[in-house]
Structure formats: C-alpha cells, structure tokens
Write a protein that holds these residues in place. Sequence first.
Motif, PDB file in Angstrom:
ATOM      1  N   LYS A 187       9.972   1.580  -5.575  1.00 39.52           N
ATOM      2  CA  LYS A 187      11.056   1.943  -4.681  1.00 39.52           C
ATOM      3  C   LYS A 187      10.445   2.782  -3.569  1.00 39.52           C
ATOM      4  N   GLY A 188      10.980   2.673  -2.385  1.00 42.57           N
ATOM      5  CA  GLY A 188      10.463   3.492  -1.303  1.00 42.57           C
ATOM      6  C   GLY A 188       9.833   2.644  -0.218  1.00 42.57           C
ATOM      7  N   TRP A 189       9.102   3.315   0.629  1.00 42.21           N
ATOM      8  CA  TRP A 189       8.512   2.678   1.799  1.00 42.21           C
ATOM      9  C   TRP A 189       7.040   2.418   1.539  1.00 42.21           C
ATOM     10  N   PHE A 190       6.585   1.204   1.799  1.00 42.78           N
ATOM     11  CA  PHE A 190       5.201   0.800   1.619  1.00 42.78           C
ATOM     12  C   PHE A 190       4.718   0.118   2.896  1.00 42.78           C
ATOM     13  N   PHE A 191       3.403   0.041   3.063  1.00 42.09           N
ATOM     14  CA  PHE A 191       2.843  -0.895   4.031  1.00 42.09           C
ATOM     15  C   PHE A 191       2.866  -2.239   3.317  1.00 42.09           C
ATOM     16  N   MET A 218       0.826  -1.210   0.000  1.00 40.83           N
ATOM     17  CA  MET A 218       0.000   0.000   0.000  1.00 40.83           C
ATOM     18  C   MET A 218       0.856   1.255   0.000  1.00 40.83           C
ATOM     19  N   ARG A 219       0.525   2.171  -0.912  1.00 43.70           N
ATOM     20  CA  ARG A 219       1.226   3.446  -1.034  1.00 43.70           C
ATOM     21  C   ARG A 219       0.638   4.508  -0.117  1.00 43.70           C
ATOM     22  N   LEU A 220      -0.660   4.472   0.065  1.00 42.36           N
ATOM     23  CA  LEU A 220      -1.362   5.506   0.819  1.00 42.36           C
ATOM     24  C   LEU A 220      -2.468   4.872   1.643  1.00 42.36           C
ATOM     25  N   ILE A 221      -2.558   5.281   2.905  1.00 47.84           N
ATOM     26  CA  ILE A 221      -3.636   4.802   3.775  1.00 47.84           C
ATOM     27  C   ILE A 221      -4.256   6.003   4.463  1.00 47.84           C
ATOM     28  N   LYS A 222      -5.568   6.050   4.464  1.00 43.95           N
ATOM     29  CA  LYS A 222      -6.309   7.070   5.191  1.00 43.95           C
ATOM     30  C   LYS A 222      -7.238   6.347   6.161  1.00 43.95           C
ATOM     31  N   ILE A 223      -7.188   6.735   7.426  1.00 37.95           N
ATOM     32  CA  ILE A 223      -8.064   6.144   8.436  1.00 37.95           C
ATOM     33  C   ILE A 223      -8.951   7.266   8.970  1.00 37.95           C
ATOM     34  N   VAL A 224     -10.253   7.101   8.814  1.00 37.33           N
ATOM     35  CA  VAL A 224     -11.225   8.122   9.201  1.00 37.33           C
ATOM     36  C   VAL A 224     -11.989   7.639  10.425  1.00 37.33           C
ATOM     37  N   ASN A 225     -12.006   8.456  11.460  1.00 32.48           N
ATOM     38  CA  ASN A 225     -12.724   8.139  12.695  1.00 32.48           C
ATOM     39  C   ASN A 225     -13.938   9.054  12.805  1.00 32.48           C
ATOM     40  N   ALA A 264      -7.288   2.359   1.556  1.00 35.34           N
ATOM     41  CA  ALA A 264      -5.915   2.011   1.192  1.00 35.34           C
ATOM     42  C   ALA A 264      -5.770   2.011  -0.321  1.00 35.34           C
ATOM     43  N   LEU A 265      -4.691   2.669  -0.824  1.00 33.23           N
ATOM     44  CA  LEU A 265      -4.464   2.761  -2.255  1.00 33.23           C
ATOM     45  C   LEU A 265      -3.142   2.103  -2.622  1.00 33.23           C
ATOM     46  N   TYR A 266      -3.139   1.396  -3.729  1.00 40.14           N
ATOM     47  CA  TYR A 266      -1.929   0.779  -4.245  1.00 40.14           C
ATOM     48  C   TYR A 266      -1.930   0.958  -5.740  1.00 40.14           C
ATOM     49  N   GLY A 267      -0.822   0.702  -6.370  1.00 40.10           N
ATOM     50  CA  GLY A 267      -0.763   0.785  -7.827  1.00 40.10           C
ATOM     51  C   GLY A 267       0.664   0.665  -8.300  1.00 40.10           C
ATOM     52  N   ALA A 268       0.815   0.170  -9.482  1.00 43.04           N
ATOM     53  CA  ALA A 268       2.130   0.022 -10.088  1.00 43.04           C
ATOM     54  C   ALA A 268       2.503   1.303 -10.815  1.00 43.04           C
ATOM     55  N   GLY A 269       3.801   1.535 -10.911  1.00 45.38           N
ATOM     56  CA  GLY A 269       4.292   2.674 -11.675  1.00 45.38           C
ATOM     57  C   GLY A 269       4.211   2.408 -13.163  1.00 45.38           C
ATOM     58  N   GLU A 270       4.551   3.409 -13.907  1.00 46.86           N
ATOM     59  CA  GLU A 270       4.490   3.302 -15.364  1.00 46.86           C
ATOM     60  C   GLU A 270       5.731   2.651 -15.918  1.00 46.86           C
TER      61      GLU A 270
END
Length: 84
Positions: A51-55, A7-14, A78-84
């Motif tokens: 490259k970089g930090w992921f969950f 996962m590249r991006l995670i948003k947790i909404v309370n 949670a968002l994920y995806g491959a680069g180009e």
Amino acid sequence: TAFAHPMRLIKIVNTCNTDMIISFDGTTNNDYIPAGSFALYDLCTNDTDFKGWFFRVGTQVYVKQASAPASGSVYVIALYGAGE
C-alpha cells in the motif's frame, strides 16, 4: 534499465564535478542534484505491504548534465521488497 519491481526507495548519488538534472520520463525535469551530493526518495520503506506510493514497474531514471563533467559518476540505488 527500467525498474522490474515497484521501488520503495531510490537514492541517486552525483559524484561528478557538475550539477545534474533528473527525469523519470525522459522529458520532464523532476529534480536537480548539485555536484557532489545526492537525492533520497523514501516513499514507503516503513510500510509492511504494497500500500502506498511506489516508483512503478517500467520507470526509468534519466540523467541530464548541465555541462560535461570532468570527473565523477552518477549512481542510482533502488530498493524493493515485499512486506511480511
């Protein structure tokens, strides 16, 4: 459910009326999310490859409540995806 992709991006909404504690291993308290707010973890959404930090795959998000909420929910986006 455990993440099936890095996962590249995670948003947790309370949206609850009580504060929540977030854990990524079920034991360690990693973050605190006050009632009616959110946390955003933008690890590498601007990278074009893996490259970089992921969950990592298999990570789970655990939510602990400080006290029982009378209303609201907690959402994990949670968002994920491959680069180009």
